[in-house]
Design a protein around this motif. Structure first.
Motif, short mmCIF file in Angstrom:
data_model
loop_
_atom_site.label_atom_id
_atom_site.label_comp_id
_atom_site.label_asym_id
_atom_site.label_seq_id
_atom_site.Cartn_x
_atom_site.Cartn_y
_atom_site.Cartn_z
N GLU A 355 0.89 -1.19 0.07
CA GLU A 355 -0.64 -0.34 0.17
C GLU A 355 0.95 1.08 -0.19
O GLU A 355 0.41 2.26 -0.93
N GLN A 356 1.86 1.24 0.56
CA GLN A 356 2.59 2.27 0.73
C GLN A 356 2.66 2.85 -0.62
O GLN A 356 3.23 4.41 -1.39
N ARG A 357 3.80 1.49 -1.19
CA ARG A 357 4.73 1.92 -2.91
C ARG A 357 3.03 2.28 -3.29
O ARG A 357 3.40 3.77 -4.37
N ILE A 358 1.80 2.06 -3.58
CA ILE A 358 0.63 2.42 -4.32
C ILE A 358 0.55 4.03 -3.87
O ILE A 358 0.45 5.21 -5.16
N VAL A 359 0.94 4.68 -2.18
CA VAL A 359 1.02 5.67 -2.23
C VAL A 359 1.55 6.39 -3.05
O VAL A 359 1.39 7.53 -3.44
N ILE A 360 2.54 5.95 -3.07
CA ILE A 360 4.10 7.23 -3.41
C ILE A 360 4.19 6.96 -4.48
O ILE A 360 4.06 8.32 -5.34
N ARG A 365 2.86 10.36 -9.83
CA ARG A 365 2.46 10.31 -10.91
C ARG A 365 1.27 11.76 -11.24
O ARG A 365 1.44 12.39 -12.42
N GLN A 366 1.03 12.33 -10.02
CA GLN A 366 0.18 13.38 -10.15
C GLN A 366 0.84 14.21 -10.24
O GLN A 366 0.93 15.60 -10.72
N ALA A 367 2.42 14.01 -10.09
CA ALA A 367 3.28 15.30 -10.50
C ALA A 367 4.25 14.71 -12.02
O ALA A 367 4.94 15.53 -12.05
N ASP A 368 3.56 13.99 -12.17
CA ASP A 368 3.40 13.22 -14.17
C ASP A 368 5.05 12.55 -14.46
O ASP A 368 5.80 12.74 -14.92
N ILE A 369 5.05 12.07 -13.13
CA ILE A 369 6.52 11.22 -13.18
C ILE A 369 5.89 9.93 -13.23
O ILE A 369 4.75 9.80 -12.67
N SER A 370 5.91 9.08 -14.14
CA SER A 370 5.93 7.28 -14.59
C SER A 370 6.59 6.87 -13.37
O SER A 370 7.24 6.61 -13.13
N VAL A 371 5.92 5.83 -13.40
CA VAL A 371 5.85 4.63 -12.16
C VAL A 371 5.55 3.69 -12.90
O VAL A 371 4.71 3.35 -13.10
N ASP A 372 6.10 2.89 -11.70
CA ASP A 372 6.23 1.28 -12.05
C ASP A 372 6.91 0.63 -10.83
O ASP A 372 7.56 1.23 -10.22
#
Lengths: 440, 440
Positions: A355-360, A365-372
């Motif tokens: 869940e921490q991973r999902i939150v981060i 992503r909300q700051a327009d940074i792509s994440v996986d």
């Protein structure tokens, strides 16, 4: 189905990974050139009423894919983007437009995959429609052609010819009527015997190509030819074209080629074809022409009572991509297709950290940074790191701790970096900022 | 052909101007959401081997467009992007991927153009394939769904259900076997008699929707239901989903809906469907669901000996566009679709100025400024100005003069400005700079 070979239909292919990234990059470059010239995009259906297609392609009509009859309208997959454009123009009230279209077209031909010749392939067309001053649209389309290959960093020659000059030459020479010659020329190029007869008027170089200005001088130096009205008009148009191409700064790309006689079913004036300048690797691919077009003033009139003169160019995307790909491979450039900004790694298998991973991830992503991140939580950090190194530019590392607020310590690490121990702890609230710094 | 009505085939359409600009903008927003999650694009052929398609759509198989037989392979236009994706996965060595695809699909259905229901229409799919921790991919796909509609500024509800809970309920109720119920539910939604029987266990609200957490509590409060292994597993999965959706911050979009029973031929776990929140204009359009998807763990196994579990979402682009367009029209927003940066106007009809225009256009385009001009030189400046006002942001005006070097005076003017006399003369060498200032 597990025993048979799973495949795409003959002459078709899937696009993914580097091939698709390259294709999208090429489309973006071409699209930008079109937009710089005020081009407006259109998109038409993949199939058209069959009757619209059957009259336009001569012998090649047999290559059209028909849809199965089920009562109602007979339809067929589009063979090019030009006939749908003419049909679209005829339907609307538009009298002039610079339009472009990028889309797949279909020909039930013998595929040659290694040379980029497919049954489903891309065309990318720019057409300039409307009644305008002589050769102004033609010059712009030729300039766009040169600019596209400049943008793609591919050296090319644009071979041009003029239907009226060809018509006039044959008539001045009392040759066979056009219809019979064209078939011969279509299959073999300019035949030796024809070349000999033309030779008295126009000297052909080894490749049949001339500097444009020199060719015009030659044609004009013969009083017999200049008496022919078609030749006179053709030469005048090509002279004006040359003048405008000089203004566009692209005249050096253009060569006159009397052996060029393409697309005879539609073209009525200037015609051209683009070939890659010989550069070893490319020559071996034998892709043939990488773009072609010309003026077609009577096609819209086949659909409508009012005619709209048009001039256009069609880029052979699949051939262009074949060449660009071969060049990439020849240059042995390292593939730097890291798709992602951030990969999140967690220290241990624990669903709370999921869940921490999902939150981060959401925050970044909300700051327009792509994440996986890996959707399996029980992987060793070192294994997660292996994937991160291939996929992303920055690692965000999460671990439990007694000292940080919320019990989670957050670290970042710029890739390529082998050792996860070198990650730097960051304040949770500064994470977006720190990641952006690392990405910059 | 001039006497008959020229048209596109039934249920298909052309795209141009504002519609296409809106479509491209929507694709760009959706694409960005996908990329932020590390999605990789693929593109598959428009037609597939017919045998791959026929087993997957039940009754709707009759809607598939076949290509005409000509010997060789039998092919058909793709009906969706999911089966081609499963075929692509089965062909490759990829065991896990987040892939997206945007493309046209084909269904020989009764079109309803005003509601955005066409025979050729767009799908836009995101699918997460691979063996992973339970509900981590599912939660991400549901979150992506919410994020896409957030990006499009469309308020939605995501209705979810779970195949195992449905299966379990019917089995606990000793109802008809699944296969028979599903047909009934597909055509009518949840039938009244079925609803009555379910009513003893699960209270249905007027729309059959519940807050997710409340629904889970209800299901868990009945010991008879919790004894059923399917329901137990389904409830556990939905609970974990809810936990992750809270971490993603999107749980508020989601409602439990036992009447949802879609796509029964592939789905094996979670299923969901997105509907627009009622907002007057949108409701009148009756577009129905604007996105739908679920978990399908057995589809790849139909093509290959190894199975790959998948979960995905498909966005109904044409319906979404219908709604966005209606909203634009309702808001009466002025169309500010000026495509071009610069329009060049010349003072008089003179071919020398034609070349000057070309030279300046090229110079501006090389500075990444889009430019156009009228390709007829004999138009009055005022008429050229009329076109400029509709098409561009800045005018560059050329006129002859005795005083300027080169004999040409260059002026610029920012639009909207009615009077060409207000144009400011600029030094020829500062033109690009001056235009950029005006555009900024």
């Amino acid at each position: 189905m597990s025993t048979t070979q799973i495949k795409t239909p003959k002459g078709t292919r899937d696009w993914a990974e580097d091939d698709l990234i390259l294709r999208n990059a090429v489309f973006a470059k071409i699209r930008r050139v079109f937009e710089l010239h005020g081009g407006a995009e259109i998109d038409t259906p993949v199939f058209e009423l069959k009757s619209y297609l059957t009259d336009n392609y001569g012998e090649d009509t047999k290559l059209i894919y028909n849809l199965q009859e089920r009562g109602g309208e007979l339809c067929a997959l589009r063979y090019d983007l030009t006939v749908p454009f003419a049909r679209w123009l005829a339907m609307g009230n538009i009298r002039h437009i610079k339009r472009f279209q990028i889309g797949k077209v279909y020909r039930r031909d013998q595929p040659a995959v290694s040379r980029g010749r497919m049954r489903e392939f891309f065309q990318c067309d720019f057409d300039y429609a409307g009644e305008f001053d002589s050769m102004v649209p033609d010059a712009e389309v030729v300039s766009i052609t040169a600019e596209v290959f400049e943008a793609l960093d591919l050296p090319v020659t644009i071979r041009i010819n003029h239907r009226l000059i060809l018509d006039g030459l044959f008539s001045a020479l009392d040759k066979l009527p056009w219809d019979e010659v064209q078939k011969e020329m279509e299959t073999k190029g300019l035949d030796a015997s024809v070349a000999t007869k033309l030779g008295g008027y126009v000297l052909l170089g080894s490749a049949g190509e001339f500097d444009l200005a020199a060719s015009l001088e030659m044609l004009k130096s013969d009083p017999l030819l200049l008496k022919n009205a078609d030749i006179q008009k053709g030469v005048e148009e090509v002279e004006l074209l040359l003048q405008y191409l000089n203004a566009y700064g692209v005249a050096t790309y253009v060569k006159f080629d009397l052996s060029l006689a393409r697309g005879l079913d539609y073209y009525t004036g200037l015609i051209y074809e683009v070939v890659l300048d010989d550069e070893g690797t490319e020559a071996k691919l034998q892709v043939g022409s990488v773009a072609a077009g010309g003026r077609y003033d009577s096609l819209v009139g086949k659909f409508s009572s009012r005619d709209i003169p048009c001039v256009g160019i069609s880029f052979g995307i699949d051939r262009i991509l074949t060449v660009l790909k071969a060049r990439q491979e020849a240059n042995l450039k390292p593939q730097t297709s890291r798709r992602l900004d951030v990969w999140i790694i967690i220290a241990s298998s624990n669903t709370l950290l999921v869940e921490q991973r999902i939150v981060i991830a959401r925050e970044l992503r909300q700051a327009d940074i792509s994440v996986d991140f890996d959707a399996k939580a029980d992987k060793k950090p070192r294994k997660q790191m292996d994937v991160a190194k291939k996929s992303a530019s920055v690692v965000v590392f999460l671990e439990y701790t007694d000292v940080s607020p919320g019990g989670i310590r957050v670290k970042t690490l710029a890739l390529p970096e082998k050792n996860l121990d070198n990650a730097t702890a960051v304040d949770r609230k500064d994470l977006v900022c720190e990641v952006k710094k690392r990405l910059a």
